[in-house]
Design a protein around this motif. Sequence first.
Motif, short mmCIF file in Angstrom:
data_model
loop_
_atom_site.label_atom_id
_atom_site.label_comp_id
_atom_site.label_asym_id
_atom_site.label_seq_id
_atom_site.Cartn_x
_atom_site.Cartn_y
_atom_site.Cartn_z
N ASN A 66 10.07 -1.08 2.97
CA ASN A 66 10.27 0.02 3.90
C ASN A 66 10.21 1.37 3.17
O ASN A 66 9.56 2.31 3.62
N GLU A 67 10.87 1.42 2.02
CA GLU A 67 10.87 2.65 1.22
C GLU A 67 9.47 2.97 0.70
O GLU A 67 9.04 4.14 0.70
N ALA A 68 8.74 1.95 0.28
CA ALA A 68 7.39 2.16 -0.25
C ALA A 68 6.47 2.73 0.82
O ALA A 68 5.65 3.62 0.56
N VAL A 69 6.59 2.22 2.04
CA VAL A 69 5.76 2.71 3.13
C VAL A 69 6.13 4.15 3.48
O VAL A 69 5.26 5.01 3.69
N ARG A 70 7.41 4.44 3.49
CA ARG A 70 7.87 5.79 3.87
C ARG A 70 7.47 6.84 2.83
O ARG A 70 7.13 7.96 3.18
N THR A 71 7.51 6.46 1.54
CA THR A 71 7.28 7.43 0.48
C THR A 71 5.88 7.37 -0.11
O THR A 71 5.45 8.30 -0.78
N GLY A 72 5.18 6.24 0.09
CA GLY A 72 3.87 6.06 -0.51
C GLY A 72 3.92 5.64 -1.96
O GLY A 72 2.88 5.56 -2.62
N ARG A 73 5.11 5.35 -2.48
CA ARG A 73 5.25 4.92 -3.88
C ARG A 73 5.44 3.41 -3.95
O ARG A 73 6.38 2.87 -3.35
N ARG A 74 4.55 2.73 -4.67
CA ARG A 74 4.62 1.27 -4.81
C ARG A 74 5.17 0.92 -6.18
O ARG A 74 4.89 1.59 -7.17
N PRO A 75 5.94 -0.16 -6.28
CA PRO A 75 6.49 -0.56 -7.58
C PRO A 75 5.40 -1.16 -8.46
O PRO A 75 4.35 -1.58 -7.99
N ALA A 76 5.67 -1.19 -9.75
CA ALA A 76 4.73 -1.78 -10.70
C ALA A 76 4.93 -3.29 -10.76
O ALA A 76 5.93 -3.83 -10.29
N GLY A 77 3.97 -3.97 -11.36
CA GLY A 77 4.10 -5.40 -11.61
C GLY A 77 3.86 -6.26 -10.39
O GLY A 77 3.33 -5.82 -9.36
N ALA A 78 4.29 -7.51 -10.49
CA ALA A 78 4.04 -8.49 -9.44
C ALA A 78 4.79 -8.18 -8.15
O ALA A 78 4.48 -8.73 -7.09
N ARG A 79 5.79 -7.30 -8.24
CA ARG A 79 6.52 -6.91 -7.03
C ARG A 79 5.60 -6.26 -6.00
O ARG A 79 5.91 -6.24 -4.81
N GLN A 80 4.47 -5.72 -6.47
CA GLN A 80 3.53 -5.10 -5.54
C GLN A 80 3.08 -6.10 -4.49
O GLN A 80 2.86 -5.75 -3.33
N PHE A 81 2.91 -7.36 -4.89
CA PHE A 81 2.49 -8.38 -3.91
C PHE A 81 3.52 -8.52 -2.80
O PHE A 81 3.18 -8.60 -1.62
#
Length: 208
Positions: A127-142
Motif C-alpha cells: 500500500n505504501e509503495a503504491v502511494r509513494t512510488g517507492r519500491r523496496p530492494a531485493g526479492a521483496r519487490q515480487f
Amino acid sequence: MEPGRLFSDPTAAPIPSQQGAWRLGRPDPVEALARLRTGNIRFASGASHPGGGVPRPYAVVVGCVDPRVPVEAVFGQGFGAICVVRSAGHVLDRAVLGSVEFAVTDLQVSLVVVLGHEDCRAVAAANEAVRTGRRPAGARQFLIDQIAPAVPAAGPAGSSLDEVTRSHIRRTVATLRHADHLREALAAHRIDVVGGIYQLESGRIEIL
C-alpha cells in the motif's frame, strides 16, 4: 456461508451436510467449512483444540507468515486436519499454487481457504509503495508487485489498510478459482475456495 458471517458466530445456523461425507472421513466443501467454523468458535472462546490427528486432511489454508496467526490454532484443529501453505501476505507464486493444487489433486482436500489478517505488514508495505512510488530492494519487490493491484481495486485513493487487505484476499481467491486443476474440481463441485480475514484482537475469522 454468506459473506460477512463470522466463523465464530454462535448464532449461526448449522450448516447442512451432504450425504455420507462424515462417514467417509473426508467432508464435502460445506462440511469442511463447518468444521473450521466450529474450531474457530473453540479458539475464540479460549477452549483448547483437539490434540489427536485425523486420517487425512480435508482443507488447505493459504496464509501469511505472520506468527500472530498460527493457522491450526485459530481454526481449532489438531494435527493432520489441514494443510497449511504460508507466504508473506499470502502471495501466490508457482510453489504456493503448486502446493495448493497438490493438496486438492493428490491429498483430495475439499476446501481451499485464503486467510488474510488485520494489520498485515506485507499488505501495508505494498500500500505504501503504491502511494509513494517507492519500491523496496531485493526479492521483496515480487511481494509488492503481487499485492499492489489490490490497492486501486480497494477503491478511491486513501482506502484503509483493512479495505486493501480485503481486496487482496478477494483477488487471491479469484486467482485460485481460475487455476486449471482447481477450476476443474470447482466445476465438479468437489471443492470450494473461500477467503477469510482473521481479527487479531477477538480471534474471530470473517468470511468475505
